[in-house]
Design an enzyme around this catalytic site. Structure first.
Site, PDB file in Angstrom:
ATOM      1  N   SER A 206       0.858  -1.195   0.000  1.00 44.53           N
ATOM      2  CA  SER A 206       0.000   0.000   0.000  1.00 44.53           C
ATOM      3  C   SER A 206       0.887   1.236   0.000  1.00 44.53           C
ATOM      4  O   SER A 206       2.059   1.174   0.403  1.00 44.53           O
ATOM      5  CB  SER A 206      -0.842   0.013   1.286  1.00 44.53           C
TER       6      SER A 206
ATOM      7  N   TYR B 266      -2.430  -0.464  10.450  1.00 41.68           N
ATOM      8  CA  TYR B 266      -2.426  -0.912   9.046  1.00 41.68           C
ATOM      9  C   TYR B 266      -1.063  -0.628   8.406  1.00 41.68           C
ATOM     10  O   TYR B 266      -0.475  -1.473   7.736  1.00 41.68           O
ATOM     11  CB  TYR B 266      -3.542  -0.187   8.291  1.00 41.68           C
TER      12      TYR B 266
HETATM   13  N1  LIG Z   1      -8.453  -0.274  -2.120  1.00 42.89           N
HETATM   14  C1  LIG Z   1      -7.473   0.443  -1.650  1.00 42.89           C
HETATM   15  O1  LIG Z   1      -7.592   1.687  -1.566  1.00 42.89           O
HETATM   16  C2  LIG Z   1      -6.167  -0.212  -1.262  1.00 42.89           C
HETATM   17  C3  LIG Z   1      -5.034   0.629  -1.181  1.00 42.89           C
HETATM   18  C4  LIG Z   1      -3.811   0.067  -0.854  1.00 42.89           C
HETATM   19  C5  LIG Z   1      -3.705  -1.286  -0.621  1.00 42.89           C
HETATM   20  N2  LIG Z   1      -4.816  -2.087  -0.695  1.00 42.89           N
HETATM   21  C6  LIG Z   1      -4.629  -3.524  -0.446  1.00 42.89           C
HETATM   22  O2  LIG Z   1      -5.139  -4.260  -1.549  1.00 42.89           O
HETATM   23  C7  LIG Z   1      -5.502  -5.581  -1.120  1.00 42.89           C
HETATM   24  C8  LIG Z   1      -6.860  -5.917  -1.682  1.00 42.89           C
HETATM   25  O3  LIG Z   1      -7.805  -5.014  -1.173  1.00 42.89           O
HETATM   26  P1  LIG Z   1      -9.040  -4.452  -2.035  1.00 42.89           P
HETATM   27  O4  LIG Z   1      -8.846  -2.983  -2.130  1.00 42.89           O
HETATM   28  O5  LIG Z   1      -9.237  -5.246  -3.238  1.00 42.89           O
HETATM   29  O6  LIG Z   1     -10.214  -4.654  -0.959  1.00 42.89           O
HETATM   30  P2  LIG Z   1     -11.416  -5.707  -0.883  1.00 42.89           P
HETATM   31  O7  LIG Z   1     -12.307  -5.528  -2.060  1.00 42.89           O
HETATM   32  O8  LIG Z   1     -11.990  -5.541   0.487  1.00 42.89           O
HETATM   33  O9  LIG Z   1     -10.707  -7.143  -1.012  1.00 42.89           O
HETATM   34  C9  LIG Z   1     -10.014  -7.723   0.045  1.00 42.89           C
HETATM   35  C10 LIG Z   1     -10.001  -9.212  -0.160  1.00 42.89           C
HETATM   36  O10 LIG Z   1      -9.223  -9.822   0.879  1.00 42.89           O
HETATM   37  C11 LIG Z   1      -9.948 -10.933   1.340  1.00 42.89           C
HETATM   38  N3  LIG Z   1      -9.545 -11.349   2.681  1.00 42.89           N
HETATM   39  C12 LIG Z   1      -9.571 -10.644   3.833  1.00 42.89           C
HETATM   40  N4  LIG Z   1      -9.122 -11.407   4.842  1.00 42.89           N
HETATM   41  C13 LIG Z   1      -8.805 -12.620   4.311  1.00 42.89           C
HETATM   42  C14 LIG Z   1      -8.288 -13.821   4.828  1.00 42.89           C
HETATM   43  N5  LIG Z   1      -8.015 -13.975   6.147  1.00 42.89           N
HETATM   44  N6  LIG Z   1      -8.056 -14.854   3.980  1.00 42.89           N
HETATM   45  C15 LIG Z   1      -8.336 -14.742   2.666  1.00 42.89           C
HETATM   46  N7  LIG Z   1      -8.853 -13.641   2.125  1.00 42.89           N
HETATM   47  C16 LIG Z   1      -9.081 -12.593   2.936  1.00 42.89           C
HETATM   48  C17 LIG Z   1     -11.408 -10.525   1.257  1.00 42.89           C
HETATM   49  O11 LIG Z   1     -12.215 -11.686   1.305  1.00 42.89           O
HETATM   50  P3  LIG Z   1     -13.718 -11.736   1.862  1.00 42.89           P
HETATM   51  O12 LIG Z   1     -14.580 -11.418   0.669  1.00 42.89           O
HETATM   52  O13 LIG Z   1     -13.867 -13.128   2.354  1.00 42.89           O
HETATM   53  O14 LIG Z   1     -13.822 -10.712   2.950  1.00 42.89           O
HETATM   54  C18 LIG Z   1     -11.398  -9.844  -0.097  1.00 42.89           C
HETATM   55  O15 LIG Z   1     -11.485 -10.783  -1.133  1.00 42.89           O
HETATM   56  C19 LIG Z   1      -5.425  -5.571   0.404  1.00 42.89           C
HETATM   57  O16 LIG Z   1      -4.225  -6.205   0.797  1.00 42.89           O
HETATM   58  C20 LIG Z   1      -5.384  -4.089   0.745  1.00 42.89           C
HETATM   59  O17 LIG Z   1      -4.702  -3.839   1.952  1.00 42.89           O
HETATM   60  C21 LIG Z   1      -6.049  -1.571  -1.004  1.00 42.89           C
END
Ligand SMILES: NC(=O)c1ccc[n+]([C@@H]2O[C@H](COP(=O)([O-])OP(=O)(O)OC[C@H]3O[C@@H](n4cnc5c(N)ncnc54)[C@H](OP(=O)(O)O)[C@@H]3O)[C@@H](O)[C@H]2O)c1
Length: 277
Positions: A132, A145
């Protein structure tokens, strides 16, 4: 044909990455905690949906065995599963902090430890860890975080050196802010029985929200999460640095960090991210 395993493929970047690699002709293992809820990816050929909770080592082992059984190899692992959290450190209880580390840090260690023996045998492989902007610039209200994502940046850099000679590449992709399921799934730790903590937390949150609003009003297009899937694809298939950035805010901040001295950069961040009084 090459095979990719993605964690957290039920939504957001993970889902888009599964679709991107599928379109490019890869075998895709889309892993998720609740595969029974999946309604789109399970209709596509050459996508194997497996149950995988990164905090549960047995489920990681089973998912990797199922992937190898079906496709014979794993060429790329995308450690995408994770979630965020907002609040002052005093507003988080210990379990909430440890749980976030279990998923965002130990979850990644779990999958990497299980996949490496296969990649070593193959003599090749790519591991991409989704970190991130908060993994290279700490801002207010995201200390826990940020600590998890800084940990993964360090993990990535060291592993990249450890396994280079065996043909295994380890990289990070650090997205900026994108509208996925991220905001709704983030922990919001805004309670306290101490008025001073509540006031401080509200003041910092209000300012961060204003800064975000100013960014939005600067005419930037709403960031498209597809950008992250494209960057992940580039990292797996092309020569890129160890640390990579996706989204205008992340790219711009990384450049600023690179161009300024540590002290100047910190002053710039404080000026931008903290209220004046
Ligand atoms: N969106 C942003 O602004 C942003 C910015 C920087 C970094 N990120 C990073 O990008 C990554 C993906 O996030 P996203 O933005 O795509 O958000 P998201 O739509 O909330 O997706 C997160 C995913 O992680 C899964 N997850 C959470 N805990 C888990 C576990 N214990 N085992 C397996 N799967 C798990 C969730 O599954 P469930 O459906 O089962 O909950 C979901 O599929 C994360 O690592 C996040 O920190 C996001």
């Amino acid at each position: 044909m090459k095979t990719i395993l993605i964690t957290g493929a039920s939504s957001g970047f993970g889902r888009l990455t599964a679709l991107k690699f599928h379109q490019q002709g890869w075998n895709v293992v889309a892993s998720m905690r609740s595969p029974e809820k999946e309604q789109e990816l399970n209709k596509l050929d050459k996508i194997l949906i497996v149950k995988l909770d990164v905090t549960d080592k047995c489920s990681v082992q089973t998912a990797i065995s199922q992937s190898i059984e079906k496709f014979g190899r794993i060429d790329a692992l995308i450690n995408n599963a994770g979630y965020g959290g907002y609040g002052l450190i005093e507003q988080f209880d210990d379990d909430t902090i440890r749980n976030m580390f279990e998923t965002n840090v130990f979850g990644i260690i779990n999958t990497i430890q299980e996949v490496l023996p296969f990649m070593r045998k193959q003599g090749s492989g790519s591991i991409i860890n989704i970190t991130s902007i908060a993994g290279f610039v700490a801002s207010p209200m995201v200390s826990v975080y940020s600590a998890t994502k800084y940990a993964v940046q360090g993990l990535t850099q060291s592993l990249a050196m450890d396994y280079k000679s065996l043909g295994i590449e380890v990289k990070s992709v650090a997205p900026g802010s994108f509208e996925t399921g991220f905001i709704s799934s983030a922990v919001k730790a805004f309670n306290s029985d101490d008025d001073q903590v509540i006031q401080l937390s509200q003041k910092l949150s209000n300012h961060i929200n204003e800064v975000r609003e100013q960014f939005r009003n600067m005419g930037r297009k709403t960031p498209d999460p597809q950008e992250v899937a494209e960057k992940i694809f580039e990292c797996v298939t092309a020569t890129t640095p160890i640390h990579n950035y996706a989204g205008a805010d992340s790219i711009m901040t990384a450049k600023m960090k690179n161009d300024l001295s540590e002290h100047e950069f910190q002053l710039r961040m404080i000026e931008t991210l903290l209220p004046n009084n």
